[in-house]
Design a protein around this motif. Sequence first.
Motif, mmCIF file in Angstrom:
data_model
loop_
_atom_site.group_PDB
_atom_site.id
_atom_site.type_symbol
_atom_site.label_atom_id
_atom_site.label_comp_id
_atom_site.label_asym_id
_atom_site.label_seq_id
_atom_site.Cartn_x
_atom_site.Cartn_y
_atom_site.Cartn_z
ATOM 1 N N ARG A 1 -40.888 13.491 23.104
ATOM 2 C CA ARG A 1 -39.992 14.653 23.071
ATOM 3 C C ARG A 1 -40.200 15.505 24.311
ATOM 4 N NH1 ARG A 1 -42.663 18.900 18.904
ATOM 5 N NH2 ARG A 1 -44.799 18.691 19.611
ATOM 6 N N PHE A 2 -39.369 16.514 24.420
ATOM 7 C CA PHE A 2 -39.449 17.447 25.535
ATOM 8 C C PHE A 2 -39.250 16.743 26.869
ATOM 9 C CE2 PHE A 2 -42.570 20.124 22.779
ATOM 10 C CZ PHE A 2 -41.516 20.512 21.965
ATOM 11 N N ASN B 1 -25.277 23.226 28.398
ATOM 12 C CA ASN B 1 -26.601 22.805 27.963
ATOM 13 C C ASN B 1 -26.506 21.564 27.090
ATOM 14 O OD1 ASN B 1 -28.349 24.620 29.184
ATOM 15 N ND2 ASN B 1 -27.869 26.194 27.660
ATOM 16 N N THR C 1 -43.980 26.931 25.442
ATOM 17 C CA THR C 1 -43.539 25.666 24.877
ATOM 18 C C THR C 1 -44.651 24.625 24.853
ATOM 19 O OG1 THR C 1 -42.741 25.202 27.080
ATOM 20 C CG2 THR C 1 -41.118 25.897 25.472
ATOM 21 N N GLU D 1 -29.398 17.802 23.137
ATOM 22 C CA GLU D 1 -30.643 17.159 22.723
ATOM 23 C C GLU D 1 -31.900 17.825 23.289
ATOM 24 O OE1 GLU D 1 -28.478 15.851 24.948
ATOM 25 O OE2 GLU D 1 -29.445 14.407 26.294
ATOM 26 N N ALA D 2 -31.726 18.736 24.239
ATOM 27 C CA ALA D 2 -32.910 19.302 24.890
ATOM 28 C C ALA D 2 -33.391 20.557 24.179
ATOM 29 C CB ALA D 2 -32.587 19.610 26.342
ATOM 30 N N GLN D 3 -34.655 20.521 23.735
ATOM 31 C CA GLN D 3 -35.181 21.654 22.974
ATOM 32 C C GLN D 3 -35.909 22.656 23.838
ATOM 33 O OE1 GLN D 3 -37.800 20.009 19.986
ATOM 34 N NE2 GLN D 3 -36.439 18.268 19.758
ATOM 35 N N ILE D 4 -36.430 22.225 24.969
ATOM 36 C CA ILE D 4 -37.175 23.185 25.777
ATOM 37 C C ILE D 4 -36.542 23.320 27.160
ATOM 38 C CG2 ILE D 4 -39.349 22.798 24.539
ATOM 39 C CD1 ILE D 4 -40.292 21.227 27.001
ATOM 40 N N ARG E 1 -43.867 10.645 18.548
ATOM 41 C CA ARG E 1 -42.769 11.578 18.733
ATOM 42 C C ARG E 1 -42.563 11.870 20.205
ATOM 43 N NH1 ARG E 1 -41.137 16.729 15.993
ATOM 44 N NH2 ARG E 1 -43.263 17.518 16.009
ATOM 45 N N HIS F 1 -36.695 20.543 29.955
ATOM 46 C CA HIS F 1 -35.883 19.370 29.643
ATOM 47 C C HIS F 1 -34.409 19.682 29.906
ATOM 48 C CE1 HIS F 1 -34.706 16.082 26.482
ATOM 49 N NE2 HIS F 1 -34.518 15.680 27.718
ATOM 50 N N ARG F 2 -34.015 20.871 29.425
ATOM 51 C CA ARG F 2 -32.629 21.306 29.596
ATOM 52 C C ARG F 2 -32.282 21.376 31.087
ATOM 53 N NH1 ARG F 2 -33.048 25.278 25.663
ATOM 54 N NH2 ARG F 2 -33.493 26.924 27.172
ATOM 55 N N GLU G 1 -47.684 22.299 23.780
ATOM 56 C CA GLU G 1 -47.838 21.652 22.484
ATOM 57 C C GLU G 1 -49.117 22.046 21.758
ATOM 58 O OE1 GLU G 1 -45.849 17.536 21.921
ATOM 59 O OE2 GLU G 1 -46.923 17.470 23.820
#
Length: 436
Positions: free
Chosen positions: A146-147, A14, A216, A17-20, A144, A23-24, A218
């Motif tokens: 992200r994701f 994994n 997840t 940097e991937a939080q969700i 920001r 993305h991963r 927003e």
Amino acid sequence: MRRSRYFLPTLKENPAEAQIVSHRLMLRAGMVRQSSAGIYSWLPMGFKVLKKIEQIVREEQDAIGAQEMLMPTIQPADLWRESGRYDAYGPEMLRITDRHDRDMLYGPTNEEQITEIFRDSVKSYRDLPKNLYHIQWKFRDEVRPRFGVMRGREFLMKDAYSFDLDFEAAKQTYNKQFIAYLKTYARMGLKAIPMKAASGPIGGDMSHEFLILADTGESEIACHRDFLDNKWLENIAANSDLQTVVNAFTEKYAATDDERDEGAEKALGKDLVVARGIEVGHIFYFGTKYSEAMNAIVTGPDGNDVSVEMGSYGIGVSRLVGGIIEASHDDDGIIWPEAVAPFKVGLINLKTGDDACDTAAEDFYQKLQAANVEVLMDDREGRAGAKFADMDLIGLPWQVIIGPKGVDKGIVELKNRATGEREDVSPEDALSRLAG
Ligand code: ATP
Ligand code: MG
């Protein structure tokens, strides 16, 4: 496609940097690669999915009479000065100066540009209505990003713009888009709930965001429990009258975070669902906001000038790639709904190098291709376990597994990625099911 030749750089680990999950999985499945914050390259398999989503969006827009065109990404600032948005837009707009010192910008959206095109060529009510769209990259310098592709800075959007003579006609156009949106998401295997959204200075209730529910997401949303009920949804969608369908959806409570109504939510009692959602589309009626500011005027039936009634209709095409994964995955990887899958079938040769296996796999591969079934054949040498894991990760809807034992018995294994069900069948059976 042969896996041995395909550019599909999958990752076993994994990425930190991937939080969700989407993305991963997109990084692990070799679909995208970050170039800089919020800006991505689409690698072959990711690009294939993006194109499939785009095509569904296109077909549903075409079906309601919207016409595809293509506007540039770079726009002149003067256009935005006409509407007053050049100063109003703020730091999200990427501003550029060309070599002649002219102010330009990378378009975050296209209302001004389409209004200019329209006003230069449409002069009479007889040429209305018009509904134009394009599928083009946008840039918004998000605070920001992200994701992954969910909140990028550069992202692909379908944006349609409508021009009508009066409110009644504009409402009709809005309803058509509303229904087209429901169909678009349903075709991708998504349940997108239309929710009352902020409609800005115009007021009224003709602004809806379409959200898919995911932990997840927003934003926090609230809606009537019926929106989660497939039977209820099917019943409404079966009705042929546009206004009836739109009413059925809009009279039940569903609101995005800034539109929530405490009183209405209390009244719902046990029927209230509060959840998190991902905005995958937004339709918006804004009347004469741009046509007045920018002189998009036609001659009406009575000879008087009329500022045209406009609306805009966006779908986050690149965000949907992540959104679909958020809605459809398990611990092993992505589970693509068939309509957007990069390939329908993943063919695994368990023992590359073994003559009998190679012949059987090659034969099956050729037959699938002859039947126009998109197939990715894992013809690499390596452990069976690694091939299984890799195939589950990339999430193709069907797997066909060809190994020495099966070849001896004249069978292949057919696996459904979503249910995990495996069956031993003859190659002919497998073929006729997959080609159907
Ligand atoms: P958000 O509230 O998520 O910032 P928005 O309301 O500003 O989005 P719209 O202007 O309505 O977005 O754009 C239409 C669609 O484009 C959105 O519904 C969303 O699906 C998609 N979209 C907007 N911003 C982004 C982004 N930064 N990255 C990817 N997709 C986006
Ligand atoms: Mg929006």
